[in-house]
Design a protein around this motif. Structure first.
Motif, short mmCIF file in Angstrom:
data_model
loop_
_atom_site.label_atom_id
_atom_site.label_comp_id
_atom_site.label_asym_id
_atom_site.label_seq_id
_atom_site.Cartn_x
_atom_site.Cartn_y
_atom_site.Cartn_z
N ALA A 113 -24.29 -62.71 10.48
CA ALA A 113 -24.59 -62.69 11.81
C ALA A 113 -23.52 -63.61 12.65
CB ALA A 113 -25.94 -63.16 12.27
N ASP A 114 -23.54 -64.71 12.03
CA ASP A 114 -22.47 -65.65 12.82
C ASP A 114 -21.04 -65.36 12.46
OD1 ASP A 114 -24.22 -67.65 13.90
OD2 ASP A 114 -24.20 -68.86 12.33
N HIS A 115 -20.73 -64.72 11.43
CA HIS A 115 -19.34 -64.20 11.32
C HIS A 115 -19.08 -63.00 12.01
CE1 HIS A 115 -15.97 -62.35 9.12
NE2 HIS A 115 -15.82 -63.51 8.37
N VAL A 116 -19.89 -62.33 12.15
CA VAL A 116 -19.62 -61.23 13.24
C VAL A 116 -19.42 -61.56 14.54
CG1 VAL A 116 -20.57 -59.05 14.37
CG2 VAL A 116 -20.70 -59.27 11.90
N ALA A 117 -20.37 -62.75 15.01
CA ALA A 117 -20.24 -63.10 16.28
C ALA A 117 -18.97 -64.12 16.66
CB ALA A 117 -21.57 -64.26 16.50
N ALA A 118 -18.51 -64.57 15.56
CA ALA A 118 -17.20 -65.61 15.65
C ALA A 118 -16.17 -64.51 15.64
CB ALA A 118 -17.03 -66.14 14.41
N LEU A 119 -16.06 -63.47 14.86
CA LEU A 119 -15.09 -62.14 15.18
C LEU A 119 -14.83 -61.70 16.72
CD1 LEU A 119 -15.46 -60.12 11.80
CD2 LEU A 119 -13.56 -61.84 12.52
N ARG A 120 -16.24 -61.21 17.01
CA ARG A 120 -16.27 -61.05 18.52
C ARG A 120 -15.69 -61.94 19.27
NH1 ARG A 120 -20.26 -56.90 19.69
NH2 ARG A 120 -19.42 -57.25 21.83
N TYR A 121 -15.96 -63.25 19.29
CA TYR A 121 -15.50 -64.36 20.05
C TYR A 121 -14.01 -64.59 19.88
CZ TYR A 121 -15.35 -69.31 21.73
OH TYR A 121 -14.94 -70.46 22.24
N LEU A 122 -13.40 -64.32 18.60
CA LEU A 122 -12.06 -64.21 18.62
C LEU A 122 -11.33 -63.18 19.38
CD1 LEU A 122 -11.69 -65.20 14.64
CD2 LEU A 122 -11.43 -66.77 16.70
N LEU A 123 -11.90 -61.96 19.25
CA LEU A 123 -11.31 -60.72 20.08
C LEU A 123 -11.23 -61.13 21.59
CD1 LEU A 123 -13.22 -57.93 18.29
CD2 LEU A 123 -10.73 -58.53 17.97
N ASP A 124 -12.44 -62.10 22.01
CA ASP A 124 -12.43 -62.31 23.35
C ASP A 124 -11.74 -63.50 24.00
OD1 ASP A 124 -14.00 -59.80 23.53
OD2 ASP A 124 -15.83 -61.13 23.62
N THR A 125 -11.28 -64.28 23.22
CA THR A 125 -10.95 -65.64 23.50
C THR A 125 -9.36 -65.90 23.43
OG1 THR A 125 -12.71 -66.68 22.63
CG2 THR A 125 -10.84 -68.17 23.02
N ASP A 126 -8.47 -65.54 24.50
CA ASP A 126 -7.28 -65.46 24.49
C ASP A 126 -6.46 -66.55 24.11
OD1 ASP A 126 -7.61 -62.74 25.57
OD2 ASP A 126 -7.37 -62.90 27.70
N ASP A 127 -7.01 -67.67 24.15
CA ASP A 127 -6.11 -68.89 23.73
C ASP A 127 -6.33 -69.36 22.35
OD1 ASP A 127 -8.85 -69.81 24.21
OD2 ASP A 127 -8.38 -71.49 25.15
N LEU A 128 -7.02 -68.15 21.51
CA LEU A 128 -7.02 -68.51 20.00
C LEU A 128 -6.07 -67.77 19.42
CD1 LEU A 128 -10.94 -69.14 19.35
CD2 LEU A 128 -9.03 -70.75 18.97
N ALA A 129 -5.18 -68.14 18.46
CA ALA A 129 -4.34 -67.69 17.82
C ALA A 129 -4.02 -68.55 16.33
CB ALA A 129 -2.96 -67.11 18.63
N GLY A 130 -3.34 -67.61 15.61
CA GLY A 130 -3.27 -68.37 14.30
C GLY A 130 -4.41 -68.35 13.43
N PRO A 131 -4.50 -69.39 12.44
CA PRO A 131 -5.59 -69.45 11.44
C PRO A 131 -6.92 -69.84 12.42
CG PRO A 131 -4.16 -71.23 11.15
CD PRO A 131 -3.32 -70.32 12.30
N VAL A 132 -8.24 -69.43 11.98
CA VAL A 132 -9.37 -70.01 12.46
C VAL A 132 -10.20 -69.91 11.39
CG1 VAL A 132 -11.24 -69.93 14.18
CG2 VAL A 132 -8.80 -69.33 14.76
#
Length: 302
Positions: A201-220
């Protein structure tokens, strides 16, 4: 409503992500390696470098979670090639397709793994750490490099370096639940090796967060904030499932059964999600007991 394309949509993480997106009313195109059977499917062939780009038009994001299961078979030379090709060729195919679209997607979100860091022992590593040595680190480096066409086209490119996903419905952790429920669970080797885990559940939430957070790029790193040792995981499984967990699996037995892959089971990766935490992401199941309990109580096994 936003339109997404997802490769690997039938896998553990991909199916959970698609369910989350469609439940929120988004339009999802699932990439399949056969003739499409329903309207929301589009054909691609990573080995041939083909993808039906007409179905990618209008997608805000392309998510690539495709790849042969690392723990599905013994690591023969042939299966290691399959693991590599399924990730590298698939990433190249989708990254090139994204770059060539008349209107490229906002983000190219590509799978990766904390296997990038190799065996770190008790040393804590985050996204700033270099790659380790061995099959999984070299694979992860090549896997991420294959996304270069998307990055060079100016598409925000993110690598989700995933840890062990805690779920009953699939993945490596799913194999632990029946063993522990039968009272056959126990530490592996000396139990001191760190496991960087994350609740599905946290993994899916984190993927959704990465899709929406424009200032995150590269490895997370997609791992819980506090990695646990295998000994701690064993104790937590026993507590949550209310079963004894006193049957250790010796190192020589793992090597006999798993071959080369045993080195990664017995190895230690203590990875932490520094970039997620610093950007404000909040985990719903940060502790290992919480992650196991969430998987145990989920009707979908996640």
């Amino acid at each position: 409503m936003t339109r997404f394309a997802v490769a690997g949509a039938s896998g553990l993480i991909g199916s959970a992500l698609v369910r989350s997106l469609t439940d929120d009313g988004h339009d999802v195109v699932r990439l399949v390696r056969r003739a499409p059977r329903v309207a929301d499917e589009a054909r691609w062939d990573p080995k041939e470098g083909y993808v039906d780009t007409s179905r990618l038009a209008g997608c805000e994001a392309i998510v690539n979670l495709a790849g042969a299961g690392v723990g599905d078979h013994r690591w023969t030379a042939a299966y290691k090639r399959e693991i590599r090709d399924s990730r590298v060729l698939g990433t190249q195919t989708l990254a090139r397709a994204a770059a060539e679209l008349d209107t490229p997607p906002r983000v190219f979100l590509n799978g990766s793994a904390v296997g990038y860091y190799g065996d770190t022992g008790s040393r804590t590593v985050d996204e700033s750490a270099p790659a380790g040595d061995g099959f999984l680190p070299s694979l992860s480096v090549e896997w991420e490099a294959a996304a270069a066409p998307a990055h060079q086209a100016g598409i925000r490119t993110v690598f989700a370096r995933t840890g062990l996903v805690v779920a009953r419905g699939g993945g490596a952790w799913a194999k632990l639940f029946p063993l522990f429920k039968a009272g056959l669970g126990g530490r592996m080797g000396d139990g001191r090796q760190y496991w960087s885990y994350i609740a599905l559940a946290d993994h899916v939430a984190a993927l959704r967060y990465l899709l929406d957070t424009d200032d995150l790029a590269g490895p997370v790193n997609l791992t819980a904030p506090q990695p646990a040792t295998n000994r701690e995981v064993t104790a937590a499984m026993g507590r949550v499932l209310r079963r004894p967990a006193a049957l250790p699996v010796p190192s020589f037995a793992l090597r006999a059964v798993l071959g080369e892959m045993a080195g990664d089971v017995l190895g230690s990766t203590r990875a932490v999600p520094t970039r997620l935490l610093e950007s404000g992401f909040e985990f719903a199941h940060p502790g290992v007991d919480q992650a196991i309990r969430a998987a145990q109580s989920s009707p979908c096994g996640d």
